[in-house]
Design an enzyme around this catalytic site. Structure first.
Site, PDB file in Angstrom:
ATOM      1  CB  SER A 191      -0.504   7.557   1.043  1.00  0.00           C
ATOM      2  OG  SER A 191      -1.532   7.705   1.996  1.00  0.00           O
ATOM      3  CG  HIS A 219       2.351   4.788  -1.042  1.00  0.00           C
ATOM      4  ND1 HIS A 219       1.771   5.147  -2.245  1.00  0.00           N
ATOM      5  CD2 HIS A 219       1.326   4.615  -0.173  1.00  0.00           C
ATOM      6  CE1 HIS A 219       0.459   5.218  -2.099  1.00  0.00           C
ATOM      7  NE2 HIS A 219       0.155   4.895  -0.854  1.00  0.00           N
ATOM      8  CE  LYS A 250      -1.226   1.982  -2.766  1.00  0.00           C
ATOM      9  NZ  LYS A 250      -1.397   1.548  -1.378  1.00  0.00           N
TER      10      LYS A 250
HETATM   11  C1  LIG Z   1      -2.463   0.922  -0.558  1.00  0.00           C
HETATM   12  C2  LIG Z   1      -1.999   0.611   0.808  1.00  0.00           C
HETATM   13  C3  LIG Z   1      -2.406  -0.560   1.473  1.00  0.00           C
HETATM   14  C4  LIG Z   1      -3.404  -1.504   0.871  1.00  0.00           C
HETATM   15  O1  LIG Z   1      -2.864  -2.194  -0.213  1.00  0.00           O
HETATM   16  P1  LIG Z   1      -3.797  -3.214  -1.033  1.00  0.00           P
HETATM   17  O2  LIG Z   1      -2.874  -4.237  -1.566  1.00  0.00           O
HETATM   18  O3  LIG Z   1      -4.485  -2.391  -2.070  1.00  0.00           O
HETATM   19  O4  LIG Z   1      -4.782  -3.784  -0.055  1.00  0.00           O
HETATM   20  C5  LIG Z   1      -1.866  -0.827   2.711  1.00  0.00           C
HETATM   21  N1  LIG Z   1      -0.981   0.016   3.294  1.00  0.00           N
HETATM   22  C6  LIG Z   1      -0.584   1.160   2.693  1.00  0.00           C
HETATM   23  C7  LIG Z   1       0.396   2.071   3.373  1.00  0.00           C
HETATM   24  C8  LIG Z   1      -1.097   1.501   1.444  1.00  0.00           C
HETATM   25  O5  LIG Z   1      -0.725   2.640   0.861  1.00  0.00           O
END
Ligand SMILES: *Cc1c(COP(=O)(O)O)cnc(C)c1O
Length: 404
Positions: A191, A219, A250
């Site tokens: 990220s 992502h 997301k």
């Molecule tokens: C955002 C993210 C998470 C967490 O996701 P949630 O559903 O908000 O708990 C886990 N792993 C990665 C790589 C992320 O970017």
């Protein structure tokens, strides 16, 4: 002082230390639905209409009319809450449908839903691996993967970020130390840099060492690859990754919820033993119903992921032409390098005045001297938005002496 006074005084000092080191995180209040254009409300009451360039709303589905309508529909047909974990009375037909649809979309046999991807990762390793096994993890993997690995008894190995030679070294070491099963685990996309994991190379290396391969697709799901299936599609290994974890929070509508998708036996064992699944509430029907509508949209057309890819190319080109130093790549995460933490904050503050909302990242989120602005593009952005953002970056960058 009582113990209570002493304790809370101590916490106050910790908070002051966070402020003094410039690492205090404040929340920005938004008074609109999520989208390309939002209204923020500052602590002093100042209201600003801004162009949002820092959401994980990659496909613009967070407030998409068809998604919102499906949520309303699910609310009417399946109610608001279930007041139960899955295995007591928290499984509706909708949950089974979404799990089957995610499996089809991702090219796996079965899928288990969680309240969040944080829980999917947190509850993944401990049920599957024992003390004679090994888990081999990229050093920059997400916090939830790190925590999940901490909770399991397997031996841990960490390889240098995206370094295939170092991954091989870890696999050799794990083998030499007598590991029964070896699981290599990586973020599909990282990220902070938008780096895309080399899943094709990793698959070959894992095969050569008799290891399983797992990937966190938070992502990536919905837009990476020609039909948006994810990093495995993008890297040509669709159907050949052993375990996929991901989020509904997301690109896939952005509400909340996560999942693990894998072979039937993996998912079945997780339903028996994964603690965040067993001991935490089911995903709300509104989210489940809307997520099914999201998959309908994505399986019906690649228009949104195509528009996102187009926006990404356009913005990357414009911002590079303006003289900014960006991390090269093709992901809608565009790190604009400023290097100095104070200047990154100044740039973000000036951009907000110019109506563009972005966030600066600096140590300890990224290495010292690597401060940056992370722009995230969306299919909700129009060309005019991107051009306006690039113009604002150019103006603010010139004022700060970052670009000619
Ligand atoms: C955002 C993210 C998470 C967490 O996701 P949630 O559903 O908000 O708990 C886990 N792993 C990665 C790589 C992320 O970017």
């Amino acid at each position: 002082m009582t113990t209570s006074q002493d304790f809370h005084h101590h916490l106050g000092q910790e908070l002051q230390a966070i402020r003094d080191s410039g690492l205090y995180k404040a929340e920005r209040v938004i008074a609109t639905p999520q989208g390309a254009h939002i209204r923020t409300v500052a602590a002093d009451g100042t209201v600003r209409e801004v162009l949002n360039m820092c959401a994980n709303n990659y496909l613009g589905l967070s407030s998409h009319p068809q998604v919102v309508e499906a949520a309303h529909q699910a609310l009417r047909t399946h109610g608001y809450g279930l007041s139960s974990v899955r295995f007591i009375c928290g499984t509706q037909d909708l949950h089974k449908t979404l799990e089957a649809r995610l499996s089809r979309f991702l090219g796996t046999e079965d899928t288990i839903l969680y309240a969040a991807a944080f829980d999917a990762n947190g509850g993944l390793f401990e049920p599957l691996l024992g003390e004679t096994d090994a888990v081999i993890s990229d050093e920059l993997n997400h916090a939830s993967i790190i925590d999940g690995i901490r909770l399991c008894k397997a031996r841990r190995y960490r390889y240098k970020h995206n370094d295939m030679a170092d991954l091989e070294r870890c696999l050799q070491q794990a083998g030499a130390e007598g590991a029964r099963y070896k699981l290599v685990f990586t973020d599909g996309v990282f990220s902070m840099d938008g780096t895309v994991a080399q899943l094709d190379a990793m698959r070959s290396i894992c095969d050569a060492h008799g290891a399983l391969l797992g990937v966190d697709e938070c992502h990536a799901t919905g837009f990476m690859g020609a039909t948006g299936r994810g990093t495995h599609e993008h890297r040509g290994v669709f159907g050949r990754v052993d375990i996929i974890t991901g989020t509904l929070g997301k690109a896939l509508g952005g509400a909340s919820g996560g999942f693990t998708s894998a072979r039937r036996e993996v998912v079945e064992l997780l339903r028996q033993r994964s603690r965040p699944y067993l001991f935490s509430n089911t995903v709300a029907p509104v989210i489940v119903g809307a997520s099914i509508a999201v998959l309908d949209l994505l399986e019906g057309s690649t228009a949104l992921r195509d528009k996102l890819a187009d926006n990404t190319r356009h913005f990357r080109k414009a911002i590079a032409a303006a003289g900014f130093d960006i991390k090269p790549g093709e992901h809608p995460i565009v790190p604009i390098m400023v290097f100095d933490a104070a200047r990154a904050q100044q740039l973000a503050a000036r951009l907000l005045e110019l109506g563009v909302y972005v966030v600066g990242f600096f140590f300890p989120v990224v290495p010292k001297g690597q401060a940056r602005i992370r722009v995230q593009l969306s299919a909700a952005h129009e060309r005019a938005d991107l051009d306006r953002a690039a113009a604002a970056f150019t103006q603010a960058g010139r004022e700060l002496g970052l670009v000619p």
